[in-house]
Design a protein around this motif. Sequence first.
Motif, PDB file in Angstrom:
ATOM      1  N   GLU A   1      45.662  41.030  27.545  1.00  0.00           N
ATOM      2  CA  GLU A   1      46.108  39.726  27.028  1.00  0.00           C
ATOM      3  C   GLU A   1      45.647  38.579  27.916  1.00  0.00           C
ATOM      4  N   SER A   2      45.572  38.804  29.223  1.00  0.00           N
ATOM      5  CA  SER A   2      45.110  37.735  30.114  1.00  0.00           C
ATOM      6  C   SER A   2      43.628  37.449  29.897  1.00  0.00           C
ATOM      7  N   LEU A   3      42.832  38.479  29.705  1.00  0.00           N
ATOM      8  CA  LEU A   3      41.401  38.291  29.430  1.00  0.00           C
ATOM      9  C   LEU A   3      41.198  37.612  28.076  1.00  0.00           C
ATOM     10  N   LYS A   4      41.972  38.055  27.099  1.00  0.00           N
ATOM     11  CA  LYS A   4      41.902  37.478  25.754  1.00  0.00           C
ATOM     12  C   LYS A   4      42.273  35.988  25.783  1.00  0.00           C
ATOM     13  N   LEU A   5      43.339  35.652  26.502  1.00  0.00           N
ATOM     14  CA  LEU A   5      43.765  34.262  26.605  1.00  0.00           C
ATOM     15  C   LEU A   5      42.725  33.429  27.356  1.00  0.00           C
ATOM     16  N   ALA A   6      42.153  33.976  28.412  1.00  0.00           N
ATOM     17  CA  ALA A   6      41.102  33.267  29.155  1.00  0.00           C
ATOM     18  C   ALA A   6      39.909  32.974  28.245  1.00  0.00           C
TER      19      ALA A   6
END
Length: 186
Positions: free
Chosen positions: A174-179
């Motif tokens: 989710e952090s990579l997706k949000l970035a």
Amino acid sequence: FSNSISNFNKFKSKYLYKNIMELKMWKKINQESEKLYLNCVNKNLTITTAESCTGGMISSAIVHINGSSQIFKSSVIVYSNDMKSKLLNIPIDLITKNGAVSEIVAFNMAKNSLKILNADLSIAVTGIAGPTGGSIDKPVGLVWIGIGTKEKIITNKYQFNGDRLEIRQKTTYESLKLANKIILEI
């Protein structure tokens, strides 16, 4: 004897299912890492991470991509409150008042890592991976993700289910997706 074989087959099926699900999640993480790499290269951006509950999993996913040294500057793993304060200049009283797993701490982790580690984009995560450490107010699986750019800092709250590895993987994904989403808005 047939009951033992039946129990073993149930165990084996459950074990195989769990391994297949873990492999699927790693594939999703790798796909988001590849997107992040391409998005950063296309926009000439550098990235850094400040990780707590993921313990370096996000930075590991990024450097898994060939050529990542073009975009990845550094990472800091700040697992303890003391290190969040010492390495990222987050006032210890702010952490004590709000808890390490809070929006304000994720915000400051993203903001300060961006500045201290001198990058164009930061990913910061703080959460409770479990299986212990949760409370009624902050249950296991609670995660705050902060993404920082020179223009803005955003924070998102998540409540993940699963075991410790699954929560850390979901946080990484989710952090990579949000970035990636934020980069496309730049």
